[in-house]
Scaffold this active site. Structure first.
Site, PDB file in Angstrom:
ATOM      1  N   TYR A  11     -39.088 -28.452 -28.566  1.00 44.83           N
ATOM      2  CA  TYR A  11     -38.078 -29.067 -27.541  1.00 44.83           C
ATOM      3  C   TYR A  11     -36.701 -28.971 -27.732  1.00 44.83           C
ATOM      4  O   TYR A  11     -35.723 -29.659 -27.146  1.00 44.83           O
ATOM      5  CB  TYR A  11     -38.163 -30.321 -27.257  1.00 44.83           C
ATOM      6  CG  TYR A  11     -39.603 -31.204 -27.271  1.00 44.83           C
ATOM      7  CD1 TYR A  11     -40.471 -30.439 -26.310  1.00 44.83           C
ATOM      8  CD2 TYR A  11     -39.725 -32.251 -27.959  1.00 44.83           C
ATOM      9  CE1 TYR A  11     -41.795 -31.341 -26.225  1.00 44.83           C
ATOM     10  CE2 TYR A  11     -41.082 -32.625 -27.813  1.00 44.83           C
ATOM     11  CZ  TYR A  11     -42.051 -32.333 -27.224  1.00 44.83           C
ATOM     12  OH  TYR A  11     -43.297 -33.002 -27.103  1.00 44.83           O
TER      13      TYR A  11
ATOM     14  N   ARG B  54     -40.826 -31.138 -33.370  1.00 48.32           N
ATOM     15  CA  ARG B  54     -40.098 -31.547 -32.145  1.00 48.32           C
ATOM     16  C   ARG B  54     -38.794 -30.619 -32.020  1.00 48.32           C
ATOM     17  O   ARG B  54     -38.355 -30.025 -30.841  1.00 48.32           O
ATOM     18  CB  ARG B  54     -39.595 -32.966 -32.001  1.00 48.32           C
ATOM     19  CG  ARG B  54     -40.759 -34.002 -31.867  1.00 48.32           C
ATOM     20  CD  ARG B  54     -40.241 -35.432 -31.784  1.00 48.32           C
ATOM     21  NE  ARG B  54     -39.620 -35.650 -30.495  1.00 48.32           N
ATOM     22  CZ  ARG B  54     -38.399 -35.829 -30.223  1.00 48.32           C
ATOM     23  NH1 ARG B  54     -37.666 -35.781 -31.291  1.00 48.32           N
ATOM     24  NH2 ARG B  54     -37.813 -36.014 -28.850  1.00 48.32           N
TER      25      ARG B  54
ATOM     26  N   TYR C 128     -44.193 -38.663 -32.347  1.00 48.93           N
ATOM     27  CA  TYR C 128     -44.604 -37.310 -32.064  1.00 48.93           C
ATOM     28  C   TYR C 128     -43.975 -36.447 -33.439  1.00 48.93           C
ATOM     29  O   TYR C 128     -43.305 -35.277 -33.185  1.00 48.93           O
ATOM     30  CB  TYR C 128     -43.963 -36.835 -30.889  1.00 48.93           C
ATOM     31  CG  TYR C 128     -44.086 -37.713 -29.822  1.00 48.93           C
ATOM     32  CD1 TYR C 128     -45.448 -37.527 -29.297  1.00 48.93           C
ATOM     33  CD2 TYR C 128     -43.271 -38.634 -29.408  1.00 48.93           C
ATOM     34  CE1 TYR C 128     -45.882 -38.568 -28.255  1.00 48.93           C
ATOM     35  CE2 TYR C 128     -43.796 -39.631 -28.306  1.00 48.93           C
ATOM     36  CZ  TYR C 128     -45.085 -39.246 -27.647  1.00 48.93           C
ATOM     37  OH  TYR C 128     -45.257 -40.222 -26.797  1.00 48.93           O
TER      38      TYR C 128
ATOM     39  N   GLU D 260     -47.551 -48.539 -21.534  1.00 48.99           N
ATOM     40  CA  GLU D 260     -47.981 -47.610 -22.673  1.00 48.99           C
ATOM     41  C   GLU D 260     -46.871 -46.932 -23.588  1.00 48.99           C
ATOM     42  O   GLU D 260     -46.589 -45.847 -23.448  1.00 48.99           O
ATOM     43  CB  GLU D 260     -48.658 -46.419 -21.890  1.00 48.99           C
ATOM     44  CG  GLU D 260     -50.037 -46.925 -21.093  1.00 48.99           C
ATOM     45  CD  GLU D 260     -50.355 -45.807 -20.301  1.00 48.99           C
ATOM     46  OE1 GLU D 260     -49.575 -44.601 -20.150  1.00 48.99           O
ATOM     47  OE2 GLU D 260     -51.261 -45.818 -19.278  1.00 48.99           O
ATOM     48  N   PRO D 261     -46.007 -47.635 -24.177  1.00 46.88           N
ATOM     49  CA  PRO D 261     -45.047 -47.331 -24.927  1.00 46.88           C
ATOM     50  C   PRO D 261     -45.528 -46.812 -26.154  1.00 46.88           C
ATOM     51  O   PRO D 261     -46.543 -47.017 -26.753  1.00 46.88           O
ATOM     52  CB  PRO D 261     -44.185 -48.683 -25.174  1.00 46.88           C
ATOM     53  CG  PRO D 261     -45.235 -49.586 -25.430  1.00 46.88           C
ATOM     54  CD  PRO D 261     -46.300 -49.343 -24.278  1.00 46.88           C
ATOM     55  N   GLY D 262     -44.926 -45.584 -26.615  1.00 45.95           N
ATOM     56  CA  GLY D 262     -45.194 -44.869 -27.856  1.00 45.95           C
ATOM     57  C   GLY D 262     -43.859 -44.793 -28.798  1.00 45.95           C
ATOM     58  O   GLY D 262     -43.679 -45.602 -29.567  1.00 45.95           O
ATOM     59  N   ARG D 263     -42.940 -43.934 -28.308  1.00 53.00           N
ATOM     60  CA  ARG D 263     -41.821 -43.611 -28.940  1.00 53.00           C
ATOM     61  C   ARG D 263     -41.042 -45.123 -29.304  1.00 53.00           C
ATOM     62  O   ARG D 263     -40.325 -45.187 -30.435  1.00 53.00           O
ATOM     63  CB  ARG D 263     -41.021 -42.888 -28.355  1.00 53.00           C
ATOM     64  CG  ARG D 263     -39.813 -42.172 -28.899  1.00 53.00           C
ATOM     65  CD  ARG D 263     -38.800 -41.369 -27.846  1.00 53.00           C
ATOM     66  NE  ARG D 263     -39.424 -40.282 -27.117  1.00 53.00           N
ATOM     67  CZ  ARG D 263     -39.925 -39.394 -27.348  1.00 53.00           C
ATOM     68  NH1 ARG D 263     -39.382 -38.561 -28.405  1.00 53.00           N
ATOM     69  NH2 ARG D 263     -40.739 -38.415 -26.746  1.00 53.00           N
TER      70      ARG D 263
ATOM     71  N   CYS E 190     -42.482 -18.814 -41.220  1.00 56.23           N
ATOM     72  CA  CYS E 190     -42.172 -17.404 -40.819  1.00 56.23           C
ATOM     73  C   CYS E 190     -42.000 -17.496 -39.404  1.00 56.23           C
ATOM     74  O   CYS E 190     -42.757 -16.868 -38.205  1.00 56.23           O
ATOM     75  CB  CYS E 190     -43.302 -16.228 -41.177  1.00 56.23           C
ATOM     76  SG  CYS E 190     -43.391 -16.388 -42.852  1.00 56.23           S
TER      77      CYS E 190
HETATM   78  N1  PLP Z   1     -48.584 -42.818 -21.233  1.00 51.40           N
HETATM   79  C1  PLP Z   1     -48.747 -41.545 -21.152  1.00 51.40           C
HETATM   80  C2  PLP Z   1     -50.023 -41.128 -19.968  1.00 51.40           C
HETATM   81  C3  PLP Z   1     -48.247 -40.336 -21.668  1.00 51.40           C
HETATM   82  O1  PLP Z   1     -48.241 -39.090 -21.547  1.00 51.40           O
HETATM   83  C4  PLP Z   1     -47.113 -40.769 -22.806  1.00 51.40           C
HETATM   84  C5  PLP Z   1     -46.363 -39.675 -23.373  1.00 51.40           C
HETATM   85  O2  PLP Z   1     -45.802 -38.895 -22.772  1.00 51.40           O
HETATM   86  C6  PLP Z   1     -46.926 -42.051 -23.107  1.00 51.40           C
HETATM   87  C7  PLP Z   1     -47.726 -43.106 -22.221  1.00 51.40           C
HETATM   88  C8  PLP Z   1     -46.132 -42.603 -24.141  1.00 51.40           C
HETATM   89  O3  PLP Z   1     -44.878 -42.168 -23.664  1.00 51.40           O
HETATM   90  P1  PLP Z   1     -43.484 -42.690 -24.698  1.00 51.40           P
HETATM   91  O4  PLP Z   1     -43.905 -42.333 -26.270  1.00 51.40           O
HETATM   92  O5  PLP Z   1     -42.486 -41.787 -24.257  1.00 51.40           O
HETATM   93  O6  PLP Z   1     -43.236 -43.935 -24.745  1.00 51.40           O
END
Ligand code: PLP
Length: 404
Positions: free
Chosen positions: A311, A307, A367, A268-271, A338
């Protein structure tokens, strides 16, 4: 991105030209970088051909998700809205997994109706609700259980999700209880064990530990899982230090794991897919000298890119037009909101800036826009996708009339 004739350029267009045409601030994504990231990701794990489900939370733009879908990826969603967006982008339900600790009855009902690949449940209570809906509808629903492996991802504590003090997943004991419940249910088809230990992970060792925990659990449990969903979390290089995750070692650890367990892997990659494709371009509104430092007041703010405020995240910040004149004052890049946390970065020895200059905040594809808000009643910025010399508007700039 590179400087051509001192102008910062993405693919074949320079940001100055885009700013002139569309105004600032704007988010800008590179299509070729996106394609490169997807290909790299696939290549890193090609020995076992995982199902790659893009984490929609990292970027919810329907046009980008559509492009990602064309590369063959599925989607990982965490809300009804994200599920609807993934479907709108054309992702087939059999490539969608649904994570999240607090899915409501209605969200689960929608997901069950759509027959998505997996609902990754995160508590016994959630399993009960899924079972109830499935019974009412006389259906058998494919589910996963998210394990909390109590693994330190060695990342920022705010984006760590796999330790026992984090709200995500269930511990080993609850895991077994859920397995037993599912085995006795006519309406639940337990298919998957899922884990996700955190985000922006640059060290492969936490992944190795996580795999060990999963392997142990699989050894003990009396159930045959078809899928192991290893989540996302692969970190990217935000700094100039050239940090990167050792994909070879992560891949080797998974291959080892697969020798013992005959399962299909889901990611499940996003970043790692979208993060470094995006840049936020902003214009300097004012420069205010406070004695020790100069505040560079930008027209982008924490509502556009959360971000750093959320963080303390670092984003490389570059001038759009390069010069050789260096300032002897420290620059603090801030937004107009503000809040004292509305601050992007503090830099020494930046090139001399003047009001109306353009600034590029890098690697904001993940993000960035998805965490944006209308705080201070600021309209959201326009999003553009660059393909060679073509500029595509993939989300219009919000108008004040839309939010007032
Ligand atoms: N899957 C789950 C359940 C998540 O909570 C997240 C993000 O934190 C991701 C996948 C994607 O993570 P990333 O963007 O670091 O690959």
């Amino acid at each position: 991105m590179k400087y051509i004739n001192k102008r910062l350029t993405v693919e074949k267009v320079n940001f100055q030209r885009i700013a002139k045409k569309f105004g600032t601030p704007f988010y800008c994504y590179s299509f070729s970088k996106l394609r490169e990231n997807v290909n790299k990701f696939k290549n890193n794990f090609k020995s076992f051909s995982p199902l790659i489900c893009f984490a929609v939370k990292s970027n919810t733009n329907v046009y980008l998700i559509r492009e990602i879908k064309k590369f063959g990826l599925g989607a990982d969603v965490v809300s009804l809205g994200e599920l609807m967006m993934a479907l709108k982008a054309g992702i087939k339900p059999n490539k969608i997994v649904f994570s999240g600790v607090g899915k409501t009855f209605d969200e689960l009902k929608f997901a069950i109706n759509k027959k998505i690949l997996l609902i990754n449940a995160e508590s016994l209570s959630e399993i009960m609700v899924i079972n109830k809906i499935a019974k009412l509808k006389n259906k058998k629903v494919r589910v996963g259980i998210r394990l909390n492996p109590n693994t330190d991802a060695k990342t920022l504590k705010q984006i760590s999700t796999g330790k026992k003090e984090n709200k995500f997943g269930v511990n080993k004991n609850t895991f077994q209880k859920i397995v037993d419940f599912c085995k006795n249910s006519k309406n639940i088809d337990l298919k998957c064990l899922s884990v996700h230990i955190g985000s922006q992970i640059l060290d492969h060792k936490p992944y190795e530990k996580m795999l060990n925990s999963v392997s142990q659990i699989l050894g003990k449990t009396n159930h045959k899982f078809e899928f192991i969903d290893l989540g996302g979390g692969m970190g990217i290089n935000y700094s100039d230090k050239k940090e990167s995750l050792n994909y070879k070692k992560y891949n080797a650890a998974i291959n080892n794991f697969l020798k013992k367990h005959k399962v299909k892997i889901i990611f499940e990659p996003g970043r790692s897919i979208i993060g470094n494709t995006g840049t936020l371009i902003s214009r300097v509104i004012y420069i205010k000298d406070s004695g020790k430092k100069k505040f560079i007041i930008l027209d982008a703010a924490m509502n556009d890119l959360m971000r750093p405020a959320l963080y303390g995240a670092f984003h490389r910040t570059l001038p759009v037009i390069k010069s050789n004149k260096i300032s002897n004052k420290t620059y603090e890049f801030v937004g107009p909101i503000c809040e004292s946390t509305d601050k992007f970065i503090t830099l020494k020895k930046f090139q001399k800036l003047k009001e109306k200059d353009l600034i590029a905040i890098c690697d904001v594809g993940a993000y960035g826009m998805s965490l944006s808000s209308n705080y201070n009643l600021r309209p959201k910025p326009i999003e553009l996708l660059i393909k060679g010399s073509k500029i595509n508007i993939i989300r219009k700039r919000q108008k004040h009339t839309e939010i007032i």
